[in-house]
Design an enzyme around this catalytic site. Structure first.
Site, mmCIF file in Angstrom:
data_model
loop_
_atom_site.group_PDB
_atom_site.id
_atom_site.type_symbol
_atom_site.label_atom_id
_atom_site.label_comp_id
_atom_site.label_asym_id
_atom_site.label_seq_id
_atom_site.Cartn_x
_atom_site.Cartn_y
_atom_site.Cartn_z
ATOM 1 N N GLU A 241 -7.295 0.976 -4.542
ATOM 2 C CA GLU A 241 -7.524 0.644 -3.031
ATOM 3 C C GLU A 241 -8.670 0.201 -2.477
ATOM 4 O OE1 GLU A 241 -6.029 4.605 -1.860
ATOM 5 O OE2 GLU A 241 -3.907 4.136 -2.857
ATOM 6 N N LYS B 151 2.702 11.433 -3.173
ATOM 7 C CA LYS B 151 1.569 10.887 -3.910
ATOM 8 C C LYS B 151 0.582 11.694 -4.777
ATOM 9 C CE LYS B 151 -1.702 7.037 -3.469
ATOM 10 N NZ LYS B 151 -2.283 6.021 -2.357
ATOM 11 N N ASP C 11 0.842 -1.268 0.043
ATOM 12 C CA ASP C 11 0.076 -0.065 -0.026
ATOM 13 C C ASP C 11 1.049 1.306 -0.110
ATOM 14 O OD1 ASP C 11 -1.705 2.065 0.516
ATOM 15 O OD2 ASP C 11 -2.195 1.582 2.519
ATOM 16 N N ASP D 231 -12.994 5.233 1.537
ATOM 17 C CA ASP D 231 -11.766 5.309 1.612
ATOM 18 C C ASP D 231 -11.173 6.596 1.782
ATOM 19 O OD1 ASP D 231 -8.967 5.050 1.834
ATOM 20 O OD2 ASP D 231 -8.754 3.512 0.134
#
Length: 597
Positions: A161, A68, A7, A184
């Site tokens: 994800e 990211k 992850d 999420d």
């Protein structure tokens, strides 16, 4: 052969593997399974990653975090952003943070995770499954894959994800058939997906989200509110801003358990020691706008998945991501989905665990489970008139292929430009260009050249475009790399809502454009037809055609799509008898020619 699951998060990252049939996350030398996604570059070239990098920030060093958010981005999209380190422009137009590309920074994080796995397993690791937000576009997915390769890993699968989280949840929580929502909200990105699980098959029914929304925005909102109380209108420099955001993050985390917290920063400035009491009630008011941005995505994804009554049609609403610990987030989820949220999964570990499970499936260490993901936005090409021609609609299950045949719009043209578009709008100009290529073919009359275009999306969500000349069978493959998408990732979630907001105007323009193209093709054909057989037609038919022609020409001067479409249909109808006479004459001419032979 081990396939580790990773992850690669905005705030934190984790790595694991299936060992003895069980998916486990691996701890580093400090005994932590969760590692901060932070990288620090020393003046001597030394690189620190994770907790070690964060400690260097406390000593005043430059530390790159939340990289990211810039994966696959161009500098023109982010110029002027407030960031923890100075941003620069790469030679290819991409982003540089502390002089490195987002892929290079991410590779340091992945390299560290690879070393953790090798230390714990006591063997070399070469393959990995890496997770990305469902709303990551093609450029961002490619950039993630490139980062893995820079770290010395073969990236065998990119997994969304929410899919990973549902996979982790579904193994031991659900029966043979169920439908779940995965909400999420991580440090830098937000995803909401509806997944259906049936007999071991996981299918994403719909997905939505925002790649520029997460805990970072909550921290910033609280930090700026605190500065409003203390700053007397003065500006923060980048170091001060980061100190305030770091302190706000700690207060946010404390308020998930307590009703009140104190934000303290001694010696913030000369003569200024910040000490601000923040109640949970005040905090929720300050960040309500940030958290509230997730609601529209939730309602849209329910509509896209065909869920009319969430309370009855969903078996669970699973919360993932550290930001879902915030009580206000859980309250919003329960209000929107009309049921209690499932908090059984570790919010920071569920995605990593899902990646590990998928790695285990691919390596053969776990029983077969099929993952069916979807593409979050429609993909197509621009056609004559500036229209968007969709080849793969939004929320199509991947991997998938789709193709269509196109012809030349102009006589004797020798090439055709294929513009690959992504988006939900009717006109090409309102969508995003992923790439373009000029395909050459032999000159031919209008409508006679044939060009086949095929879109292929692999299991990682990466797009390949193939254009084929049907005469020469020559193929042109369009490579879409990380510098191809010149759009701001923060606009991704706006695309779907704008397609709804402008649906009437867009469809009206599309109808008008299509009718205009038809009219511009029909009018010269009518003139040519009348020149050939006008003398053989009844006066009444000629008058009908002439009147219809006038209506079309008048409608072309206006902008009413329905009026033009109706006028074109009338002209088409009025020329039916003329068309029949033309066919008869052509047949007679062919017959006479045959007899003469």
């Amino acid at each position: 052969m081990d396939i580790i699951g990773i992850d690669l998060g905005t705030t934190n990252s984790a790595v694991g593997v299936v060992e003895s049939g069980f998916p486990i996350l691996l701890a580093n030398r400090e005994g932590e399974r969760i590692m901060p996604s932070a990288v620090s570059y020393g003046a001597d070239g030394e690189v620190s990653v994770g907790r070690a990098a964060m400690r260097r920030r406390g000593a005043g060093a430059e530390v790159v975090t939340s990289i990211k958010r810039y994966m696959g981005a161009r500098y023109s999209e982010v110029e002027g952003d407030e960031y923890c380190v100075p941003l620069g422009e790469a030679e290819n137009g991409g982003v540089l943070a502390a002089g490195r590309s987002p892929q290079e920074v991410s590779a340091e994080i992945l390299r560290e995770l690879k070393q953790v796995a090798e230390m714990q397993l006591e063997r070399v690791v070469e393959k990995a499954v890496i997770t990305v937000p469902a709303y990551f576009n093609d450029a961002q997915r490619n950039a993630t894959k490139e980062a893995g390769e820079l770290a010395g890993l073969e990236v065998v699968r990119i997994v969304s994800e929410p899919t990973a989280a549902a996979l982790a949840y579904g193994l031991d929580k659900l029966g043979e058939q169920a439908r779940v929502a995965v909400y999420d909200l991580g440090g830098g990105t937000f995803d909401i997906s509806i997944l259906e699980m049936r007999n071991g098959v996981f299918q994403v029914l719909a997905t939505d989200g925002d790649t520029q929304l997460g805990g970072d925005d909550i921290d910033e909102a609280l930090a700026l509110w605190v500065w409003d109380q203390w700053g007397n209108g003065s500006e923060l420099d980048s170091a001060e801003r980061q100190r305030l955001i770091d302190a706000a993050k700690l207060v946010k985390e404390q308020l998930s358990a307590d009703e009140e917290a104190v934000l303290r920063i001694p010696f913030f400035r000369e003569g200024m020691h910040i000490e601000q009491v923040v109640s949970r009630e005040v905090f929720e008011k300050v960040v309500a706008g940030v958290i509230g941005r997730t609601e529209a995505h939730c309602r849209r994804v329910l509509n896209d998945a065909g869920v009319k009554n969430a309370a009855e049609e969903l078996d669970a609403v699973v919360l993932v991501g550290g930001s879902t610990r915030i009580p206000a987030v859980r309250a919003l989820v329960e209000r929107v989905f009309e049921k209690a949220a499932d908090v059984s999964q570790h919010p920071d570990e569920a995605v990593a665990l899902g990646a590990v499970i998928q790695g285990g499936v691919l390596s053969g260490a776990l029983r077969e489970i099929v993952l069916l993901d979807v593409t979050p936005l429609s993909l197509g090409i621009e056609t004559f008139g500036g229209l968007m021609n969709v080849l793969i609609p939004r929320n199509t299950t991947i991997p998938c292929k789709a193709g269509e045949m196109f012809t030349n719009a102009v006589a004797n043209q020798k090439n055709m430009r294929v513009r690959v578009l992504q988006g939900e709008r009717e006109m090409a100009r309102d969508n995003w260009e992923l790439g373009k290529v000029d395909v050459e073919f032999e000159a031919a009359p209008k409508g006679q050249a044939r060009l086949g275009v095929q879109f292929s999306i692999d299991e990682n969500g990466i797009l390949e475009v193939l254009a084929r000349d049907t005469v020469t069978h020559k193929d042109t493959v369009l490579e879409i790399d990380s510098a191809a998408v010149d759009v701001d990732d923060s606009d991704v979630e706006k695309m779907v809502s704008e397609s709804v907001d402008y649906a009437f105007d867009d469809m009206s323009e599309r109808i008008f454009t299509e009718a205009k193209l038809k009219a511009e093709e029909l009018l010269p054909a009518v003139e040519a037809g009348l020149a050939q057989v006008g003398e053989d037609m009844e006066e009444e038919d000629l008058k009908l055609i002439q009147n219809a022609e006038i209506l079309v020409r008048d409608a072309l001067q206006g902008d009413d799509a329905n009026v033009l479409k109706s006028a074109v249909q009338k002209l088409d109808k009025a020329t039916e008898h003329m068309a029949a006479i033309l066919v008869e004459k052509a047949m007679e001419a062919a017959l006479m020619k045959k007899l003469e032979e």
